[in-house]
Design a protein around this motif. Structure first.
Motif, PDB file in Angstrom:
ATOM      1  N   HIS A  63       0.812  -1.215   0.000  1.00 58.25           N
ATOM      2  CA  HIS A  63       0.000   0.000   0.000  1.00 58.25           C
ATOM      3  C   HIS A  63       0.851   1.274   0.000  1.00 58.25           C
ATOM      4  CE1 HIS A  63       0.956  -0.814   4.173  1.00 58.25           C
ATOM      5  NE2 HIS A  63       0.662   0.445   4.469  1.00 58.25           N
ATOM      6  N   ARG A  64       2.124   1.150   0.332  1.00 57.31           N
ATOM      7  CA  ARG A  64       2.997   2.325   0.359  1.00 57.31           C
ATOM      8  C   ARG A  64       3.632   2.600  -1.014  1.00 57.31           C
ATOM      9  NH1 ARG A  64       4.702  -0.040   5.522  1.00 57.31           N
ATOM     10  NH2 ARG A  64       3.629   1.118   7.158  1.00 57.31           N
ATOM     11  N   ALA A  65       3.607   1.590  -1.859  1.00 52.12           N
ATOM     12  CA  ALA A  65       4.172   1.736  -3.204  1.00 52.12           C
ATOM     13  C   ALA A  65       3.113   2.356  -4.108  1.00 52.12           C
ATOM     14  CB  ALA A  65       4.595   0.369  -3.730  1.00 52.12           C
ATOM     15  N   ASP A  66       3.480   2.615  -5.326  1.00 53.63           N
ATOM     16  CA  ASP A  66       2.522   3.084  -6.318  1.00 53.63           C
ATOM     17  C   ASP A  66       1.561   1.919  -6.562  1.00 53.63           C
ATOM     18  OD1 ASP A  66       1.089   3.712  -8.617  1.00 53.63           O
ATOM     19  OD2 ASP A  66       2.850   4.450  -9.704  1.00 53.63           O
ATOM     20  N   ARG A  67       0.386   1.998  -5.926  1.00 57.07           N
ATOM     21  CA  ARG A  67      -0.542   0.865  -5.958  1.00 57.07           C
ATOM     22  C   ARG A  67      -1.005   0.525  -7.366  1.00 57.07           C
ATOM     23  NH1 ARG A  67      -4.119   1.893  -0.636  1.00 57.07           N
ATOM     24  NH2 ARG A  67      -5.223   3.248  -2.080  1.00 57.07           N
ATOM     25  N   ALA A  68      -1.189   1.521  -8.194  1.00 52.57           N
ATOM     26  CA  ALA A  68      -1.608   1.251  -9.577  1.00 52.57           C
ATOM     27  C   ALA A  68      -0.527   0.452 -10.300  1.00 52.57           C
ATOM     28  CB  ALA A  68      -1.901   2.557 -10.312  1.00 52.57           C
ATOM     29  N   ALA A  69       0.725   0.811 -10.092  1.00 54.52           N
ATOM     30  CA  ALA A  69       1.831   0.090 -10.732  1.00 54.52           C
ATOM     31  C   ALA A  69       1.937  -1.329 -10.180  1.00 54.52           C
ATOM     32  CB  ALA A  69       3.142   0.842 -10.530  1.00 54.52           C
ATOM     33  N   VAL A  70       1.801  -1.478  -8.863  1.00 53.92           N
ATOM     34  CA  VAL A  70       1.859  -2.810  -8.258  1.00 53.92           C
ATOM     35  C   VAL A  70       0.716  -3.669  -8.785  1.00 53.92           C
ATOM     36  CG1 VAL A  70       1.679  -4.107  -6.091  1.00 53.92           C
ATOM     37  CG2 VAL A  70       3.071  -2.028  -6.185  1.00 53.92           C
ATOM     38  N   ARG A  71      -0.473  -3.093  -8.857  1.00 51.66           N
ATOM     39  CA  ARG A  71      -1.636  -3.833  -9.360  1.00 51.66           C
ATOM     40  C   ARG A  71      -1.418  -4.247 -10.814  1.00 51.66           C
ATOM     41  NH1 ARG A  71      -5.166  -0.648  -7.664  1.00 51.66           N
ATOM     42  NH2 ARG A  71      -5.790  -1.867  -5.858  1.00 51.66           N
ATOM     43  N   THR A  72      -0.915  -3.334 -11.636  1.00 51.28           N
ATOM     44  CA  THR A  72      -0.707  -3.613 -13.058  1.00 51.28           C
ATOM     45  C   THR A  72       0.292  -4.752 -13.255  1.00 51.28           C
ATOM     46  OG1 THR A  72      -1.241  -1.346 -13.675  1.00 51.28           O
ATOM     47  CG2 THR A  72       0.062  -2.623 -15.259  1.00 51.28           C
ATOM     48  N   ASP A  98      -7.417  -0.463  -0.180  1.00 51.77           N
ATOM     49  CA  ASP A  98      -8.151   0.447  -1.079  1.00 51.77           C
ATOM     50  C   ASP A  98      -9.292   1.119  -0.339  1.00 51.77           C
ATOM     51  OD1 ASP A  98      -6.565   0.100  -3.270  1.00 51.77           O
ATOM     52  OD2 ASP A  98      -7.809  -1.446  -4.174  1.00 51.77           O
TER      53      ASP A  98
END
Length: 177
Positions: free
Chosen positions: A107-116, A177
């Protein structure tokens, strides 16, 4: 403080398990868990030694090959136990040292990038799973005469593990989220 490091250069010696110099301030649960982790690491070291000897003693190239596969996994398990033990020590001792097993920080990282990236890798692993299932069917005729089917089965199990890891990331990313 002397570290609880379980050296893992070859991860073969049961003497690699080094207890912390002090468990002052540790809860009884932390102390017991640390003991369990380090004892299991020592057992993994002993198993590795036994595998190493078995591989050296056998005249079967197939058995030596399979033992090598087992040793790779046992080394990894030994390293993981070492990392769990040193992480517990870092947390329980309040030393400020970063644990070897990082805390969940999705959750501390770029969540959109991690999700992608997680979704993309999960798709690839699921495609790999289908391909390995197809390959396993093609190998039916040599199931009892070669190691090939076993190797594909092991890869299938690894792929299942990879899917579990990526699903874990996705699940825990979504909890924030």
């Amino acid at each position: 403080m002397k570290s609880a490091a379980i050296r893992c250069d070859e991860c073969m010696n049961t003497s690699d398990v080094v207890p912390p110099t002090s468990t002052l301030g540790w809860s009884p649960a932390e102390t017991e868990l640390f003991k369990h982790l380090t004892e299991h690491a020592a057992n993994e070291g002993a198993i590795l030694e036994e595998y190493k000897q078995a591989a050296a003693d056998t005249q079967s190239k197939a058995l030596a090959y399979l033992i090598d596969i087992l040793m790779e996994d046992e080394r990894k398990h030994h390293r993981w136990f070492a990392e769990l033990a040193t992480s517990l020590e870092a947390d329980a001792s309040l030393s400020g040292v970063a644990p070897a097993v990082p805390r969940m920080d999705f959750h501390r990282a770029d969540r959109a990038a991690v999700r992608t990236v997680t979704e993309r890798l999960l798709e690839r692993e699921k495609a790999d799973e289908k391909e390995l299932n197809r390959l396993q069917k093609e190998l039916r005729d040599v199931r009892d005469t070669s190691l090939w089917g076993l190797l594909v089965e092991l890869m299938q199990r690894d792929t299942t593990k990879h899917i579990a890891i990526l699903t874990f990331v996705s699940k825990h990313l979504n909890t924030f989220d």
